[in-house]
Design a protein around this motif. Structure first.
Motif, mmCIF file in Angstrom:
data_model
loop_
_atom_site.group_PDB
_atom_site.id
_atom_site.type_symbol
_atom_site.label_atom_id
_atom_site.label_comp_id
_atom_site.label_asym_id
_atom_site.label_seq_id
_atom_site.Cartn_x
_atom_site.Cartn_y
_atom_site.Cartn_z
ATOM 1 N N LEU A 152 -11.372 5.643 1.413
ATOM 2 C CA LEU A 152 -10.904 5.419 2.455
ATOM 3 C C LEU A 152 -10.933 3.953 1.429
ATOM 4 N N LYS A 153 -8.929 3.602 1.254
ATOM 5 C CA LYS A 153 -8.582 3.148 0.626
ATOM 6 C C LYS A 153 -7.493 1.535 1.302
ATOM 7 N N VAL A 154 -7.871 0.400 1.159
ATOM 8 C CA VAL A 154 -6.738 -0.748 2.035
ATOM 9 C C VAL A 154 -5.120 -0.581 1.417
ATOM 10 N N SER A 155 -4.070 -0.033 2.069
ATOM 11 C CA SER A 155 -3.314 -0.019 1.464
ATOM 12 C C SER A 155 -2.065 -1.192 1.753
ATOM 13 N N VAL A 156 -1.437 -1.851 3.129
ATOM 14 C CA VAL A 156 -0.508 -2.576 3.181
ATOM 15 C C VAL A 156 -0.779 -3.006 4.389
ATOM 16 N N PRO A 157 -0.402 -4.625 4.043
ATOM 17 C CA PRO A 157 -1.082 -4.812 5.551
ATOM 18 C C PRO A 157 0.475 -4.240 6.331
ATOM 19 N N LEU A 207 -4.252 1.728 6.393
ATOM 20 C CA LEU A 207 -5.626 2.662 5.220
ATOM 21 C C LEU A 207 -5.358 3.748 5.060
ATOM 22 N N ILE A 208 -5.378 4.285 3.271
ATOM 23 C CA ILE A 208 -5.178 5.620 3.473
ATOM 24 C C ILE A 208 -6.719 6.305 3.327
ATOM 25 N N ALA A 209 -6.554 7.541 3.671
ATOM 26 C CA ALA A 209 -8.095 8.082 3.706
ATOM 27 C C ALA A 209 -8.396 9.130 2.353
ATOM 28 N N ARG A 210 -8.755 9.333 1.634
ATOM 29 C CA ARG A 210 -8.701 10.581 0.959
ATOM 30 C C ARG A 210 -10.103 12.043 0.895
ATOM 31 N N LYS A 211 -9.483 13.109 0.898
ATOM 32 C CA LYS A 211 -11.133 13.426 0.482
ATOM 33 C C LYS A 211 -10.149 14.856 -0.134
ATOM 34 N N SER A 212 -10.572 16.169 -1.212
ATOM 35 C CA SER A 212 -10.450 16.958 -1.486
ATOM 36 C C SER A 212 -8.098 17.260 -1.746
ATOM 37 N N LYS A 213 -7.624 17.477 -1.690
ATOM 38 C CA LYS A 213 -5.765 17.471 -1.552
ATOM 39 C C LYS A 213 -5.791 16.687 -0.357
ATOM 40 N N SER A 214 -6.359 16.386 0.276
ATOM 41 C CA SER A 214 -5.413 15.806 1.664
ATOM 42 C C SER A 214 -5.667 14.561 1.861
ATOM 43 N N ALA A 215 -4.518 13.698 2.842
ATOM 44 C CA ALA A 215 -4.619 12.435 2.638
ATOM 45 C C ALA A 215 -4.214 12.319 4.196
ATOM 46 N N GLN A 216 -4.568 10.927 4.974
ATOM 47 C CA GLN A 216 -4.006 10.272 6.019
ATOM 48 C C GLN A 216 -4.323 8.814 5.989
ATOM 49 N N GLU A 217 -3.258 8.691 6.853
ATOM 50 C CA GLU A 217 -2.912 7.311 7.002
ATOM 51 C C GLU A 217 -4.126 7.214 8.404
ATOM 52 N N VAL A 218 -4.376 5.765 8.657
ATOM 53 C CA VAL A 218 -4.503 5.119 9.045
ATOM 54 C C VAL A 218 -5.064 3.471 9.619
ATOM 55 N N PHE A 219 -4.505 3.387 10.728
ATOM 56 C CA PHE A 219 -4.090 2.250 11.023
ATOM 57 C C PHE A 219 -5.090 1.018 11.502
ATOM 58 N N ALA A 238 -9.322 -8.172 1.846
ATOM 59 C CA ALA A 238 -10.341 -8.874 1.269
ATOM 60 C C ALA A 238 -11.823 -7.878 1.943
ATOM 61 N N GLU A 239 -11.754 -9.105 2.873
ATOM 62 C CA GLU A 239 -12.710 -8.330 4.245
ATOM 63 C C GLU A 239 -13.290 -7.761 4.788
ATOM 64 N N LEU A 240 -11.979 -6.384 4.674
ATOM 65 C CA LEU A 240 -11.459 -5.295 5.256
ATOM 66 C C LEU A 240 -12.114 -4.406 4.459
ATOM 67 N N GLU A 241 -12.075 -4.817 3.415
ATOM 68 C CA GLU A 241 -12.470 -3.973 1.550
ATOM 69 C C GLU A 241 -13.648 -4.109 1.603
ATOM 70 N N GLN A 242 -14.447 -5.259 2.113
ATOM 71 C CA GLN A 242 -16.010 -5.336 2.442
ATOM 72 C C GLN A 242 -17.233 -4.505 3.277
#
Length: 88
Positions: free
Chosen positions: A45-50, A57-69, A77-81
């Protein structure tokens, strides 16, 4: 947490429910799922853009990607932590 689709990356909902337990997070909305070119063996789970009121956020597993707001007043930085603590 807002449930919007019938299809999610495996394990994503459990992870997002743990993340939603933080009182600083108002709303989490999983969105578009798509195919990715590269393979990610573990759920990431990676923080992408504000966005207005939070972050995408972008969630990744296998060959799938999913946007998460995520609607929160936290900085990137706080959200990444919080994500790192949730993943452990």
């Amino acid at each position: 947490m807002v449930i919007t689709h019938s299809t999610y990356i495996p394990g994503l909902i459990d992870l997002l429910e743990k993340l939603a337990a933080w009182p600083e997070i108002q709303t989490i909305t999983p969105a578009v799922i798509s195919r990715a070119r590269s393979n990610s063996p573990q759920l990431r789970l990676k923080v992408s853009v504000p966005i207005i009121g939070g972050h995408k956020l972008i969630a990744r597993k296998s060959k799938s990607a999913q946007e998460v707001f995520v609607i929160t007043q936290w900085s990137k930085a706080e959200l990444e932590q919080a994500i790192a603590q949730t993943l452990t």
